[in-house]
Scaffold this active site. Structure first.
Site: not given
Ligand code: BMA
Length: 916
Positions: A492, A589
């Protein structure tokens, strides 16, 4: 306390004695692991400490502190990481050992900033927990006792000092949000970034010798590492294996290297010369599978830092064909044994074995018809693969507590849930060797981040130098593993820069952009490409990939769904509404939080903690507003628990957060899977769904599908279905209900959908509809059923959206294909007719002490039926299901020996209507 402890001594040359007795060529290893002593800076704390290990674990084991995970202990024990600590051991070094030309003191991992003292002399310093260090100590060793001390600086104070020294401009984020109760400036120290706290984890800035320590002595040379990387040349239809030997030679040594792949019935010997120092020698073996001959040519690929190796290789391999390594669900994971042996005359000077797995991987970024941007998918052995899985975080705050059984359970759980991929997230650690070996064996593809996350980083020369060494070592260690399909520079950080997380003034932006490119492109990427060109390298995640490169490596919108991968979180929008999800190329994600079960929380809490509003419940929540977000999302669809018994309300709330999370991630994952074949509005062709996150670091609320300790949340049971190879996905678009058939299979199917309408008030179907058969090509998603909802309900008597719900599955002539699924026509809180089902459970033992059947009987339809075996570890055959029958039997496999009586006593069955 460790004085004169017997140390394990390994003669690596035992085999060489078989060939000839020439002890001068032997290498000797003295294991220095075991009990050391540990003290703090003023000597007020003095105790024994296990190596490998860390200060926190040692203090806990010696009884100086209680369980660090208990209640508020993360804050109570904050002092530990503000102190400096010294590990000490005493050992003897035999005259035989000291007679060797080279004696190295080797640390596989030091956490983190340390001075190493041997017999009162500093032999070296460390500043990076991700590096292996070795120090030449031959001349410092003496007869009798030798004293080895490792003095560790407080990582918190060190990071703060480094930040102070970096006065020209700030390197944000400086400190974590208050809700994380963490420490500042973790980006200034090369250690696990989440150890200073994260939004799912506590602050335990560890210190210690977290990997093995030993002496290695040798006279001639030592093989440091063998790696092998198979490469496939498409135009020649030819495999070649790149074998690399990392060798440390005391003096220039002539010898013969024998490389063999016995299962392929091949062995060849080459004459070679090992030059003095550490040399890295790469051999390329061309395998001609069509003729069964394997030719071998030696390439001299030696970096400036390494010395040249002169050798000739003649390698003949008789091979009929090569069996390929496939991701889980796509085939087997066969390996070949590679044996390496070095001889000088008849004396064995080096010997090693490793596994070779043949697989190719490409990241395909090419124009997509009907869509701007570029595709983004992985092709393994020439086959496009949809990545199904999750994100991996450290399995414990204290890595010494991550036993092999913990890794096995988590990775087996991933496979059991039909996953084929995990992303090792960049805020944790490069995992231990066993993790990657298990992923190789289980067919789990690994997206491997480098350990940089959610921050800007400094680029001073000493920082860059230690990072370069870290990256080179980690790639050398891991590149033989077929499971790793891509390297990725950071988590990120492109997005943080592009969307200005840290309020960087426009005038200073060029400085940060320059630092970003310096670190990830000019250094990390350059080192990776020097070490390993067999797999793709992504600079960040999320990224636009080739699109980001065109924009100078930081895209204006790294979340652009037309390119690369995306991370997407939305807690306030209705997570059941697929229109809110990005139609992305690759979802690396996305996720929602839930609470772990009571049996996981109980050992770290007391009665007064067992309410949602308790200090404990707030303390454990490290994500701003997280507890309320979960309730608000739950309340969109469900009645919230409202028992008059506060403990029951707490337990029911844990349950409802798990239902909510499971249903949210199901909806989103099913959306991504059904998007794999379509372009709609210029977007689509999604080829990956990795939800955040697989596992937990401690018992607390988080996005995980597996609780700390290994218990599956409802989400993990759901994952087994929503990642099934063949999956029916139902959703509404406009006025119509659609059912898609998603298939990850290699062969084509012809499928029809069977849709049943049930009334909420009765477990008998009101009516059942069947679609016509539809061709579903292997690796595609196709519409198999489409009907206006009104027409569907109209055909089913007196059903309305509020009184009825749908179940559906896919069939072909062989019967049902894939799991059954369901679609609610209203929010369950609005459903009319849902009764308390008064479910009863009967437990029967099927196989002595480990396998049980649980038969449920229900008076009516029951939603999200959840079986919780309490403290009895194990897994149910299915869980969290919709029960549209009066009886259902599920299997329970216990994780330890138990009996029907204990299981019955522990078992609690909860369904949606039971919590309000
Ligand atoms: C994402 C991950 C982590 C984090 C998760 C939840 O962006 O890369 O940095 O724990 O979100 O917020």
């Amino acid at each position: 306390m460790s004085k004169n402890k017997p140390r394990t001594l390994t003669l690596k040359c035992l085999l060489c004695l078989f060939f000839a007795v020439l002890p001068g060529f032997c290498s000797v290893t003295v294991n220095l692991n075991g009990k050391w002593s540990l003290s703090n800076s003023d000597g007020s704390v003095f105790l024994g400490a296990e190596v490998p290990g860390c200060v926190h674990s040692a203090l806990h084991q010696a009884g100086f502190i209680k369980d660090p995970y208990y209640r508020f202990n993360d804050v109570s024990y904050r002092w530990i990481a503000f102190d400096n600590w010294t590990y000490t051991t005493t050992f003897t070094a035999s005259a035989q050992l000291r007679a060797n030309q080279r004696v190295l003191l080797v640390f596989d991992g030091v956490d983190t900033v340390a001075s190493i003292w041997l017999n009162g002399i500093v032999v070296g310093k460390t500043d990076n927990m991700f590096r292996k260090y070795d120090f030449a100590v031959r001349d410092l060793l003496k007869d009798g006792d030798n004293v080895l001390k490792v003095s560790l600086l407080s990582p918190v104070l060190y990071a703060s000092e480094r930040r102070k020294a970096h006065s020209a401009y700030r390197v944000p984020p400086e400190c974590p949000p208050d809700v994380q109760k963490g420490e500042c400036h973790v980006n200034f120290i090369r250690k696990e970034q989440s150890s200073f706290s994260w939004d799912w984890g506590p602050s335990f800035p560890t210190m210690g010798l977290w990997k093995g320590v030993r002496l290695e002595a040798f006279d001639v040379l030592q093989l440091i590492r063998v790696s092998s990387v198979p490469l496939y040349n498409l135009s020649l239809s030819q495999w070649r294996v790149q074998v690399e030997l990392l060798v440390d030679a005391v003096q220039t040594t002539n010898g013969q290297i024998a490389l063999s792949l016995p299962e392929l019935d091949s062995e060849r010997i080459l004459q070679t010369q090992f030059l003095t120092g550490k040399t890295r020698n790469t051999f390329t073996l061309n395998i001609n599978t069509s003729t069964g001959l394997l030719n071998c040519s030696l390439q001299r690929i030696l970096s400036a830092a390494y010395k040249r190796l002169k050798a000739d290789v003649f390698f003949l391999l008789q091979s009929s064909h090569v069996k390929l390594w496939w991701p889980n669900g796509h085939g087997e994971q066969p390996s070949y044994r590679l044996a390496v042996r070095g001889l000088q005359g008849r004396v064995l000077i080096l010997e090693a074995e490793s596994k070779v797995y043949f697989r190719s991987v490409e990241l395909v970024q090419e124009p997509v018809v009907g869509s701007p941007g570029l595709s983004f998918y992985f092709r393994v052995n020439g086959k496009p693969i949809f990545l199904k899985g999750s994100n991996w975080i450290p399995a414990h705050s204290f890595q010494d507590r991550v036993a092999p059984a913990v890794l096995r359970n988590l990775l087996a759980s991933a496979v059991e849930a039909n996953m084929n991929a995990l992303r090792v997230w960049g805020g944790g650690v490069y995992e231990q060797d066993l993790f990657y070996s298990l992923c190789d064996e289980m067919g789990i593809m690994v997206w491997q981040d480098f350990m940089f996350a959610c921050a800007m980083y400094p680029t001073e020369e000493d920082f860059m130098q230690t990072v370069r060494e870290e990256v080179a070592q980690q790639v050398q260690r891991l590149k033989s593993h077929p499971c790793i399909i891509t390297w990725s520079g950071n988590n990120e950080n492109e997005a943080a820069l592009a969307t200005d997380w840290f309020n960087i003034p426009a005038s200073q932006r060029p400085t940060y952009l320059k630092d970003y490119v310096t670190l990830y492109v000019d250094n990390i990427r350059a080192v990776v490409q020097e070490e390993d060109r067999s797999r793709p390298f992504l600079v960040s995640s999320p990224t636009n990939g080739a699109g980001s490169e065109q924009q100078g490596w930081v895209a204006s919108d790294p979340y652009d769904p037309h390119y690369g991968d995306t991370h997407f979180y939305s807690y306030s929008l209705d997570c059941w509404d697929w229109r809110t999800f990005p139609r992305t190329r690759f979802a690396s994600e996305y996720g929602f939080q839930s609470w772990p079960s009571f049996s996981t929380l109980k050992p770290v809490s007391i009665t007064e903690d067992w309410s949602y509003g308790s200090n404990f419940s707030s303390h454990r929540q490290h994500h701003q507003d997280g507890n309320q977000q979960m309730l608000r999302q739950a309340a969109l669809h469900f009645h919230l628990p409202n028992s008059t018994d506060p403990t029951k309300t707490f337990l029911d709330t844990l349950y409802i957060t798990q239902v909510t999370q499971a249903q949210c991630v199901k909806a989103q994952t099913e959306f991504y899977r059904r998007c794999r074949s379509e372009i709609i509005g210029g977007k689509g062709r999604t080829m990956g769904a990795l939800y955040w996150q697989l596992n937990d670091v401690w018992p607390a609320p988080s996005w995980s599908s597996i609780e700390f300790g290994g218990k599956w949340k409802m989400l993990h049971y759901f994952a087994r279905d929503f990642f099934a190879a063949v999956l029916p996905v139902g959703f509404e678009d406009g006025d119509a209900l659609l059912v898609y058939a998603v298939s990850d299979l290699s062969h084509d199917l012809e499928l029809w959908a069977v849709v049943s309408v049930y009334s909420w008030s009765s477990p008998e179907p009101v009516c059942t509809l069947k679609s016509d058969p539809v061709p579903v090509p292997g690796g595609s998603a196709a519409t198999v059923f489409k009907r206006p909802v009104a027409a569907l309900l109209g055909a089913c008597g007196s059903c309305t959206r509020l009184t009825c719900l749908l179940t559906f599955h896919l069939e072909d002539s062989g019967g049902q294909q894939g799991p059954s699924n369901h679609h609610f026509l209203c929010k369950p809180k609005d459903a009319r007719g849902l009764q308390r089902p008064n479910i009863t459970a009967t437990v029967r033992e099927l196989e002595a002490g480990y396998v049980f059947s649980v038969t449920l009987r229900s008076a009516s339809v029951a939603a999200f039926v959840w079986l919780d075996a309490g403290d009895v570890p194990g897994r149910f055959g299915s869980n969290g299901f919709l029960m549209v029958s009066r009886s259902r039997t599920v299997v329970f496999i216990a994780g330890r020996h138990t009996g029907a009586a204990e299981l019955s006593r522990s078992l609690v069955v909860t369904s949606l209507r039971d919590v309000y």
